[in-house]
Design a protein around this motif. Structure first.
Motif, PDB file in Angstrom:
ATOM      1  N   GLN A  18       4.669 -11.118  -0.328  1.00 14.54           N
ATOM      2  CA  GLN A  18       5.818 -10.765   0.518  1.00 14.54           C
ATOM      3  C   GLN A  18       5.511  -9.525   1.352  1.00 14.54           C
ATOM      4  N   ASN A  19       4.913  -8.531   0.742  1.00 12.12           N
ATOM      5  CA  ASN A  19       4.590  -7.303   1.465  1.00 12.12           C
ATOM      6  C   ASN A  19       3.569  -7.549   2.574  1.00 12.12           C
ATOM      7  N   ILE A  20       2.598  -8.411   2.321  1.00 10.52           N
ATOM      8  CA  ILE A  20       1.620  -8.752   3.358  1.00 10.52           C
ATOM      9  C   ILE A  20       2.331  -9.473   4.503  1.00 10.52           C
ATOM     10  N   LYS A  21       3.172 -10.426   4.156  1.00  9.25           N
ATOM     11  CA  LYS A  21       3.894 -11.202   5.174  1.00  9.25           C
ATOM     12  C   LYS A  21       4.790 -10.312   6.028  1.00  9.25           C
ATOM     13  N   ARG A  22       5.347  -9.271   5.419  1.00 13.28           N
ATOM     14  CA  ARG A  22       6.243  -8.341   6.126  1.00 13.28           C
ATOM     15  C   ARG A  22       5.487  -7.175   6.769  1.00 13.28           C
ATOM     16  N   HIS A  23       4.153  -7.241   6.741  1.00 11.22           N
ATOM     17  CA  HIS A  23       3.284  -6.209   7.337  1.00 11.22           C
ATOM     18  C   HIS A  23       3.427  -4.849   6.651  1.00 11.22           C
ATOM     19  N   LYS A  24       3.765  -4.874   5.354  1.00 16.23           N
ATOM     20  CA  LYS A  24       3.858  -3.641   4.572  1.00 16.23           C
ATOM     21  C   LYS A  24       2.588  -3.403   3.759  1.00 16.23           C
ATOM     22  N   ALA A  25       1.717  -4.405   3.730  1.00 15.32           N
ATOM     23  CA  ALA A  25       0.424  -4.299   3.042  1.00 15.32           C
ATOM     24  C   ALA A  25      -0.595  -5.087   3.850  1.00 15.32           C
ATOM     25  N   ARG A  26      -1.852  -4.725   3.679  1.00 15.85           N
ATOM     26  CA  ARG A  26      -2.930  -5.415   4.392  1.00 15.85           C
ATOM     27  C   ARG A  26      -3.452  -6.594   3.595  1.00 15.85           C
ATOM     28  N   LEU A  27      -3.878  -7.601   4.317  1.00 17.46           N
ATOM     29  CA  LEU A  27      -4.513  -8.767   3.722  1.00 17.46           C
ATOM     30  C   LEU A  27      -5.897  -8.360   3.222  1.00 17.46           C
ATOM     31  N   GLY A  28      -6.176  -8.620   1.970  1.00 20.99           N
ATOM     32  CA  GLY A  28      -7.465  -8.272   1.391  1.00 20.99           C
ATOM     33  C   GLY A  28      -8.362  -9.486   1.203  1.00 20.99           C
ATOM     34  N   ALA A  29      -9.568  -9.233   0.747  1.00 20.80           N
ATOM     35  CA  ALA A  29     -10.543 -10.309   0.543  1.00 20.80           C
ATOM     36  C   ALA A  29     -10.042 -11.334  -0.472  1.00 20.80           C
ATOM     37  N   ASP A  30      -9.379 -10.875  -1.528  1.00 21.05           N
ATOM     38  CA  ASP A  30      -8.863 -11.810  -2.524  1.00 21.05           C
ATOM     39  C   ASP A  30      -7.828 -12.752  -1.901  1.00 21.05           C
ATOM     40  N   GLU A  31      -6.987 -12.214  -1.054  1.00 22.32           N
ATOM     41  CA  GLU A  31      -5.971 -13.045  -0.404  1.00 22.32           C
ATOM     42  C   GLU A  31      -6.592 -14.027   0.582  1.00 22.32           C
ATOM     43  N   VAL A  32      -7.633 -13.600   1.277  1.00 22.28           N
ATOM     44  CA  VAL A  32      -8.343 -14.512   2.186  1.00 22.28           C
ATOM     45  C   VAL A  32      -8.911 -15.679   1.389  1.00 22.28           C
ATOM     46  N   GLU A  33      -9.478 -15.381   0.224  1.00 21.55           N
ATOM     47  CA  GLU A  33     -10.027 -16.435  -0.629  1.00 21.55           C
ATOM     48  C   GLU A  33      -8.929 -17.405  -1.077  1.00 21.55           C
ATOM     49  N   ILE A  34      -7.783 -16.892  -1.453  1.00 24.57           N
ATOM     50  CA  ILE A  34      -6.668 -17.740  -1.886  1.00 24.57           C
ATOM     51  C   ILE A  34      -6.169 -18.592  -0.727  1.00 24.57           C
ATOM     52  N   LEU A  35      -6.067 -18.016   0.466  1.00 21.39           N
ATOM     53  CA  LEU A  35      -5.655 -18.801   1.640  1.00 21.39           C
ATOM     54  C   LEU A  35      -6.653 -19.921   1.912  1.00 21.39           C
ATOM     55  N   GLY A  36      -7.937 -19.657   1.679  1.00 24.08           N
ATOM     56  CA  GLY A  36      -8.953 -20.695   1.833  1.00 24.08           C
ATOM     57  C   GLY A  36      -8.761 -21.834   0.850  1.00 24.08           C
ATOM     58  N   LYS A  37      -8.315 -21.517  -0.362  1.00 24.76           N
ATOM     59  CA  LYS A  37      -8.019 -22.558  -1.348  1.00 24.76           C
ATOM     60  C   LYS A  37      -6.788 -23.358  -0.935  1.00 24.76           C
ATOM     61  N   ALA A  38      -5.795 -22.660  -0.396  1.00 28.09           N
ATOM     62  CA  ALA A  38      -4.548 -23.326  -0.007  1.00 28.09           C
ATOM     63  C   ALA A  38      -4.732 -24.205   1.225  1.00 28.09           C
ATOM     64  N   PHE A  39      -5.649 -23.814   2.100  1.00 25.53           N
ATOM     65  CA  PHE A  39      -5.882 -24.529   3.357  1.00 25.53           C
ATOM     66  C   PHE A  39      -7.371 -24.843   3.511  1.00 25.53           C
ATOM     67  N   PRO A  40      -7.904 -25.757   2.705  1.00 32.12           N
ATOM     68  CA  PRO A  40      -9.348 -26.013   2.739  1.00 32.12           C
ATOM     69  C   PRO A  40      -9.863 -26.491   4.096  1.00 32.12           C
TER      70      PRO A  40
END
Length: 82
Positions: free
Chosen positions: A33-55
């Motif tokens: 939620q914080n990343i989506k609201r621009h209150k936190a930065r997207l990190g490498a772990d989140e990029v990896e998870i997005l890759g799993k969600a959207f292969p």
């Protein structure tokens, strides 16, 4: 100028279910939620998870390029639907 990996990640985050992303990795719901609201930065772990969600978007997420020969598309590509 093309968008960077963070912008592409945020673009995918807008398309995703935060609940599903939470289930795919170690990032908790509040952080997404914080990343989506621009209150936190997207990190490498989140990029990896997005890759799993959207292969089909992994290559685009990392490079900004589509590669239809490898079934790698960008959001909005007609061929990626289905």
């Amino acid at each position: 100028m093309s968008e960077g990996i963070s912008a592409r990640g945020l673009r995918l985050l807008e398309m995703a279910s935060i609940k599903k992303l939470t289930e795919l990795g170690s990032t908790d719901y509040l952080r997404w939620q914080n990343i989506k609201r621009h209150k936190a930065r997207l990190g490498a772990d989140e990029v990896e998870i997005l890759g799993k969600a959207f292969p089909n978007y992994r290559w685009w997420l990392l490079t900004g390029e589509a590669n239809p020969e490898l079934k790698q598309f960008s959001p909005g590509d007609d061929e990626s639907v289905g």
